[in-house]
Design a protein around this motif. Structure first.
Motif, PDB file in Angstrom:
ATOM      1  N   VAL A  60      34.085  34.469  24.225  1.00 42.08           N
ATOM      2  CA  VAL A  60      34.438  33.897  25.526  1.00 42.08           C
ATOM      3  C   VAL A  60      33.827  34.684  26.685  1.00 42.08           C
ATOM      4  O   VAL A  60      34.102  34.389  27.852  1.00 42.08           O
ATOM      5  N   ASN A  61      33.006  35.655  26.366  1.00 47.58           N
ATOM      6  CA  ASN A  61      32.394  36.494  27.392  1.00 47.58           C
ATOM      7  C   ASN A  61      31.522  35.655  28.326  1.00 47.58           C
ATOM      8  O   ASN A  61      30.853  34.721  27.892  1.00 47.58           O
ATOM      9  N   GLY A  62      31.556  35.966  29.614  1.00 48.01           N
ATOM     10  CA  GLY A  62      30.724  35.274  30.588  1.00 48.01           C
ATOM     11  C   GLY A  62      31.315  33.991  31.138  1.00 48.01           C
ATOM     12  O   GLY A  62      30.643  33.256  31.848  1.00 48.01           O
ATOM     13  N   ARG A  63      32.575  33.732  30.843  1.00 49.70           N
ATOM     14  CA  ARG A  63      33.216  32.493  31.304  1.00 49.70           C
ATOM     15  C   ARG A  63      34.193  32.711  32.454  1.00 49.70           C
ATOM     16  O   ARG A  63      34.948  31.817  32.804  1.00 49.70           O
ATOM     17  N   GLY A  64      34.233  33.921  33.012  1.00 53.92           N
ATOM     18  CA  GLY A  64      35.130  34.208  34.125  1.00 53.92           C
ATOM     19  C   GLY A  64      36.530  34.603  33.699  1.00 53.92           C
ATOM     20  O   GLY A  64      37.406  34.795  34.544  1.00 53.92           O
ATOM     21  N   ILE A  65      36.755  34.737  32.412  1.00 49.97           N
ATOM     22  CA  ILE A  65      38.096  35.060  31.914  1.00 49.97           C
ATOM     23  C   ILE A  65      38.508  36.470  32.309  1.00 49.97           C
ATOM     24  O   ILE A  65      39.632  36.701  32.757  1.00 49.97           O
ATOM     25  N   ALA A  66      37.594  37.432  32.191  1.00 51.83           N
ATOM     26  CA  ALA A  66      37.918  38.807  32.589  1.00 51.83           C
ATOM     27  C   ALA A  66      38.193  38.888  34.085  1.00 51.83           C
ATOM     28  O   ALA A  66      39.093  39.620  34.516  1.00 51.83           O
ATOM     29  N   SER A  67      37.451  38.137  34.882  1.00 51.62           N
ATOM     30  CA  SER A  67      37.680  38.130  36.337  1.00 51.62           C
ATOM     31  C   SER A  67      39.062  37.584  36.675  1.00 51.62           C
ATOM     32  O   SER A  67      39.781  38.149  37.500  1.00 51.62           O
ATOM     33  N   LYS A  68      39.436  36.500  36.034  1.00 59.46           N
ATOM     34  CA  LYS A  68      40.750  35.901  36.291  1.00 59.46           C
ATOM     35  C   LYS A  68      41.863  36.826  35.806  1.00 59.46           C
ATOM     36  O   LYS A  68      42.872  37.024  36.500  1.00 59.46           O
ATOM     37  N   ALA A  69      41.704  37.417  34.622  1.00 59.23           N
ATOM     38  CA  ALA A  69      42.715  38.338  34.103  1.00 59.23           C
ATOM     39  C   ALA A  69      42.865  39.553  35.022  1.00 59.23           C
ATOM     40  O   ALA A  69      43.983  40.030  35.258  1.00 59.23           O
ATOM     41  N   THR A  70      41.746  40.035  35.551  1.00 52.64           N
ATOM     42  CA  THR A  70      41.799  41.169  36.483  1.00 52.64           C
ATOM     43  C   THR A  70      42.563  40.785  37.741  1.00 52.64           C
ATOM     44  O   THR A  70      43.399  41.562  38.229  1.00 52.64           O
ATOM     45  N   ALA A  71      42.317  39.608  38.265  1.00 53.92           N
ATOM     46  CA  ALA A  71      43.054  39.142  39.450  1.00 53.92           C
ATOM     47  C   ALA A  71      44.553  39.091  39.164  1.00 53.92           C
ATOM     48  O   ALA A  71      45.378  39.503  40.000  1.00 53.92           O
ATOM     49  N   LEU A  72      44.918  38.602  37.986  1.00 55.61           N
ATOM     50  CA  LEU A  72      46.332  38.525  37.621  1.00 55.61           C
ATOM     51  C   LEU A  72      46.943  39.918  37.481  1.00 55.61           C
ATOM     52  O   LEU A  72      48.086  40.147  37.905  1.00 55.61           O
ATOM     53  N   MET A  73      46.197  40.857  36.908  1.00 54.24           N
ATOM     54  CA  MET A  73      46.727  42.215  36.742  1.00 54.24           C
ATOM     55  C   MET A  73      46.842  42.921  38.097  1.00 54.24           C
ATOM     56  O   MET A  73      47.769  43.714  38.293  1.00 54.24           O
ATOM     57  N   ILE A  74      45.947  42.633  39.020  1.00 58.32           N
ATOM     58  CA  ILE A  74      46.063  43.214  40.363  1.00 58.32           C
ATOM     59  C   ILE A  74      47.344  42.714  41.025  1.00 58.32           C
ATOM     60  O   ILE A  74      48.029  43.477  41.717  1.00 58.32           O
ATOM     61  N   GLU A  75      47.685  41.447  40.812  1.00 59.04           N
ATOM     62  CA  GLU A  75      48.950  40.928  41.341  1.00 59.04           C
ATOM     63  C   GLU A  75      50.132  41.715  40.783  1.00 59.04           C
ATOM     64  O   GLU A  75      51.077  42.028  41.506  1.00 59.04           O
ATOM     65  N   VAL A  76      50.102  42.038  39.504  1.00 54.66           N
ATOM     66  CA  VAL A  76      51.162  42.833  38.878  1.00 54.66           C
ATOM     67  C   VAL A  76      51.176  44.245  39.467  1.00 54.66           C
ATOM     68  O   VAL A  76      52.229  44.762  39.845  1.00 54.66           O
ATOM     69  N   ALA A  77      50.007  44.855  39.567  1.00 53.38           N
ATOM     70  CA  ALA A  77      49.907  46.237  40.056  1.00 53.38           C
ATOM     71  C   ALA A  77      50.435  46.366  41.477  1.00 53.38           C
ATOM     72  O   ALA A  77      51.219  47.280  41.778  1.00 53.38           O
ATOM     73  N   PHE A  78      50.005  45.472  42.353  1.00 49.80           N
ATOM     74  CA  PHE A  78      50.392  45.575  43.758  1.00 49.80           C
ATOM     75  C   PHE A  78      51.733  44.909  44.051  1.00 49.80           C
ATOM     76  O   PHE A  78      52.423  45.305  44.979  1.00 49.80           O
ATOM     77  N   GLY A  79      52.106  43.936  43.243  1.00 47.55           N
ATOM     78  CA  GLY A  79      53.370  43.241  43.440  1.00 47.55           C
ATOM     79  C   GLY A  79      54.502  43.907  42.684  1.00 47.55           C
ATOM     80  O   GLY A  79      55.255  44.710  43.225  1.00 47.55           O
ATOM     81  N   GLU A  80      54.604  43.589  41.402  1.00 51.20           N
ATOM     82  CA  GLU A  80      55.699  44.074  40.562  1.00 51.20           C
ATOM     83  C   GLU A  80      55.799  45.603  40.528  1.00 51.20           C
ATOM     84  O   GLU A  80      56.881  46.164  40.616  1.00 51.20           O
TER      85      GLU A  80
END
Length: 172
Positions: free
Chosen positions: A94-114
């Motif tokens: 699944v490399n190159g499909r933007g999955i890592a970028s989206k997962a990183t965005a979600l983890m940043i929400e956890v890091a800065f939010g939760e």
């Protein structure tokens, strides 16, 4: 659809299959692994270790309901630092499909939010342009090169370090 969720011991079969399938693909980016890493017992140990460590938040990355990688916050520090290190990988399939970028965005929400962190740091090998793009797409800024930063693929490797600051951070 991409989502992240905390790893569970029931993920052992998925992570064992991914470790085996991606062994060659991930070799240039990871430390040398013992053969046990590629077994259910090795993956279970890795999952249980993360679950027991209060300074680690490890999540599976799922795409369309299938586990395709892992993303982690580690060395989570509170007090004056309010920071963590970010690490991630996705399967070659699944490399190159933007999955890592989206997962990183979600983890940043956890890091800065939760978690209420102020800063998240990440590092990539100098030649890992794809991972550098993931970080740039998520607002990380390059902060420099760390010489001999991590032992990867049998050698001490230089890494480019990046950070993302939560400019809206306020003490609780």
């Amino acid at each position: 659809m991409v989502q992240i969720r905390p790893v569970e011991t029931t993920d052992v079969d998925a992570f064992t299959a991914l470790a085996i399938a991606n062994r060659e693909f991930m070799a240039p980016f990871e430390p040398d692994r013992a053969e046990s890493f590629y077994t259910p017992a090795g993956q279970l140990s890795r999952i249980e270790s993360a679950l027991a460590d209060p300074h680690v938040h490890r999540c599976s990355i799922e795409a369309d309901g299938e586990v395709v990688g892992m993303i982690s916050l580690s060395v989570i520090e509170y007090g004056p630092a309010q920071s963590a290190n970010l690490g991630y990988w996705v399967s070659q399939a699944v490399n190159g499909r933007g999955i890592a970028s989206k997962a990183t965005a979600l983890m940043i929400e956890v890091a800065f939010g939760e978690f209420g962190l102020h800063r998240v740091q990440a590092g990539t090998r100098l030649d890992n342009v794809a991972s550098q793009k993931v970080l740039a797409n998520n607002g990380f800024e390059r902060i420099g090169v760390a010489r001999s930063y991590l032992r990867v693929a049998g050698d001490w490797r230089d890494h480019v370090l990046f950070q993302r600051i939560n400019d809206e951070w306020e003490p609780a």
